[in-house]
Scaffold this active site. Structure first.
Site, PDB file in Angstrom:
ATOM      1  N   ASP A 231       9.258   0.773   3.282  1.00  0.00           N
ATOM      2  CA  ASP A 231       8.205   1.330   2.442  1.00  0.00           C
ATOM      3  C   ASP A 231       7.793   0.194   1.511  1.00  0.00           C
ATOM      4  O   ASP A 231       8.555  -0.757   1.292  1.00  0.00           O
ATOM      5  CB  ASP A 231       8.690   2.568   1.664  1.00  0.00           C
TER       6      ASP A 231
HETATM    7  C1  BGC Z   1       4.223   5.033  -0.003  1.00  0.00           C
HETATM    8  C2  BGC Z   1       4.008   5.036   1.505  1.00  0.00           C
HETATM    9  C3  BGC Z   1       2.729   4.300   1.831  1.00  0.00           C
HETATM   10  C4  BGC Z   1       2.825   2.898   1.278  1.00  0.00           C
HETATM   11  C5  BGC Z   1       1.591   2.065   1.535  1.00  0.00           C
HETATM   12  C6  BGC Z   1       4.179   3.640  -0.570  1.00  0.00           C
HETATM   13  O1  BGC Z   1       4.220   3.671  -1.962  1.00  0.00           O
HETATM   14  O2  BGC Z   1       5.457   5.624  -0.304  1.00  0.00           O
HETATM   15  O3  BGC Z   1       3.942   6.343   1.986  1.00  0.00           O
HETATM   16  O4  BGC Z   1       2.508   4.297   3.206  1.00  0.00           O
HETATM   17  O5  BGC Z   1       3.013   2.959  -0.135  1.00  0.00           O
HETATM   18  O6  BGC Z   1       0.524   2.517   0.800  1.00  0.00           O
END
Ligand code: BGC
Length: 754
Positions: A231
């Site tokens: 993530d």
């Molecule tokens: C979120 C993800 C997301 C990623 C990219 C993160 O903060 O938890 O779900 O895909 O950011 O935007």
């Protein structure tokens, strides 16, 4: 195109290989021109494209390209319609091809443990079975277009509070039975190209460096073939992560972690083979997109907008209806609440779609020439209503045949990044609904929210329609459902408790900043409310229709079953009402002889059937041993004990219409070792030792009988004896004799078979 990746990797320098393991920037993988390795773009997800060009960030602060906003997962999961989900995935896949996006960051499949999780709107359900089926359908749809998916957030990420550092403290059973199965099902059945590891720790170990999670379970047990991406910013110790199975770091860290990888290989801390394997996994996915590129794909916004509205129409859940719905054209209708004009249709954070095509219910009514009056009542942005606004609403309501109040949670009430602190709607909305319900008998409430809200006025209004966060076509969908142009077919993918305090995680959410104890264990959602007989406002699976369905003729292909068998369960469903509509046939399994704590029932099958008035269809579902199993920690595996099980089929978890019993027999016996701490109860109930114990006991009781005086009361009851470990007999039986007995019992346990 066939390509020898191993050969290609041999041509790469250590710097190039290490560099490929981190993003080039926020959204792109690293390309290596000299070797013809393209860079690939990924974007959020899950319910539309958030493609940021230029300055990028993952919090949705900078604008992304204009795109279509589909209903969020809270809505699509409520459709209980795998084909619909797959179709939405296909449309999203085409949009990705048109925008040259190689991967969509979704689906998000974390379990809704608490109604307060700020991101519940992006998640599907409190039930792992439903989530697994819907997630697989989404992945199949998107990937059928040559686009990758990133199933997230792996794993046990069920809150926003402290999500970057909190440790989710979860038992092995809850981990396996509640928090992993959706991921497991989708990996086994749909092979997402990537899995995104979560920010949090699980029992003290960051997901991003959790070998058990990323390698032992995901790859070795489930056979995952893609790569694991962090993530955004979830990497902690990069080298440890690589060894554990984390492949790609996103976004890039400006070379910081690349240098760490290089150093680790050079000083022997990291085997280069591990790096090579990681690079190969990333390249496989990057090239799979390049090979399936369809640059000519057209992004038809109008067509996709229509699809978004059609999908949402299938998702909305009719929670209550005493007859006010459907509305009739000739009625004098008043719409109250700013959501009628400015619907809330998506949640905040990384999934935020930039669309300019939102259509409200009011706009739809005007377009269709409906005679609808609108008064604002309350604000859609904050808990705000003036006395004058309330007065106007009441005046309009008093003179109407029916009133539709468009209520919901303002944007700031729920979002990625933080959790809600209450389950209440803004106070002004509750007040307005209550006041209007006193002067008008046909009050319909339309809800716009990403997770359950308390509805203290539920009994005073006539009808309630849950639209969830329904995407840019939400207004058109509401209009069709309100006026009976479509028949509501959604069912709740989560329980609506009466009060927040009734939720099983209530005392353990969101933890103390360092840890959050999953104290309710396997009893999440309806598994808890059922077991504790806690009354709820609306149960899991609930949803009304403008027609009625009857069930009959339930049949099992056999009433006996063993490991490896497939059982077919069929039932006839008939539309006995006057309007065409869809029914969600739900199948639950209940262990009637369970010796370990188990849910009263668990969803193990569902099917959505469309029926014209008077039409009858036979629905068939299949079950295997795993559908009756629990996760047995003694063998670290799924286990279905021999015994009686009930299969229950119905319209909702609290509306079972037909049941049938089945006897299951297994050859698997759980390991059992006898020692001084083994209790009499365990020995008497285990099939391998019970017989021998009877013999011992008979011998002992014969001796004891003769010593007993007449009329003496038996103080040591069988229940007390059952609790006693062998060592507690040392004062009455010579220790050497007990030891001898233990040897004999253990040799019986070691014998093959039952
Ligand atoms: C979120 C993800 C997301 C990623 C990219 C993160 O903060 O938890 O779900 O895909 O950011 O935007």
């Amino acid at each position: 195109m066939s390509r020898n990746l191993k050969e290609l990797i041999r041509e790469m320098t250590l710097e190039e290989k290490a560099g490929l393991c981190s993003g080039a920037d926020f959204w792109n993988t690293m390309g290596i021109e000299r070797l013809g390795i393209p860079s690939a773009m990924m974007t959020d997800g899950p319910h539309g494209l958030r493609k940021q060009e230029g300055a990028a960030d993952h919090l949705g602060l900078n604008k992304s390209v204009n795109a279509v906003c589909f209903p969020a997962a809270c809505a699509t999961a409520s459709s209980f319609d795998v084909e619909l989900m797959e179709r939405m995935g296909q449309i999203l896949g085409d949009e990705c091809q048109a925008e040259n996006v190689s991967m969509l960051l979704g689906p998000a499949v974390n379990i809704k443990r608490s109604p307060l999780c700020g991101r519940n709107f992006e998640y599907m359900s409190e039930d792992p079975y439903l989530t697994g089926k819907m997630a697989s359908a989404y992945i199949r749809g998107v990937q059928s277009k040559g686009i990758g998916t990133s199933m997230k957030h792996f794993a046990v990420n069920n809150q926003e509070t402290d999500r970057m550092q909190i440790s989710s403290e979860v038992s092995e059973r809850a981990f396996r039975e509640i928090y992993l199965p959706a991921f497991e099902e989708a990996v086994k059945k749909a092979q997402p190209k990537t899995v995104m590891c979560s920010y949090n720790k699980i029992n003290g170990v960051f997901s991003s460096e959790n070998k058990k999670l990323l390698t032992d379970i995901l790859r070795d047990e489930w056979g995952f073939e893609g790569y694991v991406v962090s993530d955004w910013g979830a990497v902690n110790d990069r080298v440890k992560g690589l060894k554990a199975g984390l492949d790609l770091e996103m976004p890039g860290s400006e070379g910081y972690n690349t240098r760490k990888i290089i150093r680790a290989v050079e000083n022997g801390e990291l085997e280069e083979e591990i790096l090579d394997r990681t690079v190969e996994r990333i390249l496989k996915v990057v090239f799979s997109y390049a090979d399936n590129r369809k640059a000519e794909t057209v992004f038809d916004r109008e067509k996709d907008h229509k699809a978004a509205a059609d999908i949402e129409t299938e998702c909305a859940v009719l929670l209550e209806n005493k007859g006010a719905l459907p509305l009739r054209k000739e009625q004098k209708i008043v719409y109250i609440g700013e959501f009628a004009k400015k619907p809330r249709y998506q949640g905040g954070g990384s999934s935020h779609i930039n669309t300019d095509s939102v259509v409200s219910a009011l706009e739809t009514a005007v377009r269709k020439g409906r005679a609808v009056e609108y008064v604002k009542g309350f604000s859609s942005e904050r808990d705000e209503m003036t006395e004058e606004e309330l007065k106007q609403a009441c005046e309009a309501a008093a003179g109407a045949d029916a009133v539709v109040i468009f209520a919901g949670l303002p944007d700031s009430f729920e979002s990625e990044g933080y959790d809600r602190t209450s389950m209440e709607l803004p106070k002004c909305q509750n007040r307005l609904i209550e006041v209007v319900a006193e002067i008008q008998k046909n009050v319909v409430v339309v809800l716009h929210n990403g997770s359950p809200v308390e509805t203290p006025w539920a009994e005073s209004v006539n009808a309630i329609l849950e639209m969830y966060l329904g995407g840019e076509g939400i207004g058109e969908a509401s209009d069709r459902l309100l006026f009976g142009e479509a028949n509501p077919g959604g069912r709740l993918a989560e329980t609506f408790p009466y009060r927040l305090e009734d939720n099983p995680s209530y005392l353990n959410f969101p933890g103390d900043g360092r840890t959050v104890l999953y104290g309710e264990d396997i009893f999440v959602g309806y598994r808890y409310y059922d077991a504790k007989k806690v009354p709820v406002r609306w149960a899991f699976g609930h949803g009304l229709s403008y027609t009625e369905f009857s069930y009959s003729n339930m049949k099992l292909s056999s009433v006996e079953m063993k490991d490896g068998d497939v059982l077919r369960v069929s039932i006839d469903v008939e539309n006995t009402g006057k309007m065409a509509g869809s029914e969600v046939v739900q199948l639950y399994v209940s262990d009637k002889d369970s010796t370990v704590p188990r849910a009263v029932k668990e969803l193990k099958g569902f099917a959505k059937v469309f029926l014209n008035p008077g039409e009858k269809k036979t629905v068939t579902m299949e079950l295997c041993a795993r559908d009756f199993a629990y996760y047995e920690t003694k063998i670290h595996d799924w286990y279905t004990p021999s015994g009686t099980y009930e299969i229950q089929i119905g319209h909702a978890s609290d509306d079972i219409r037909e049941t049938a019993k089945l006897s299951f027999t297994t050859d698997v016996s759980l390991p059992f070792t006898v020692d001084m701490t083994t209790t009499m109860g365990e020995l008497m109930s285990h099939p391998k030792t019970a017989g021998k114990m009877m013999e011992y006991l008979e011998g002992i009781s014969q001796g004891e009988e003769s010593k007993k005086e007449e009329g003496e009361v038996e103080l040591v009851t069988p229940e007390i004896i059952a609790q006693m470990p062998l060592k507690s007999f040392l004062s009455v039986i010579p220790g050497e004799a007990i030891e001898q007995m233990i040897v004999e019992l253990n040799s019986l346990c070691a014998e093959e078979g039952k």
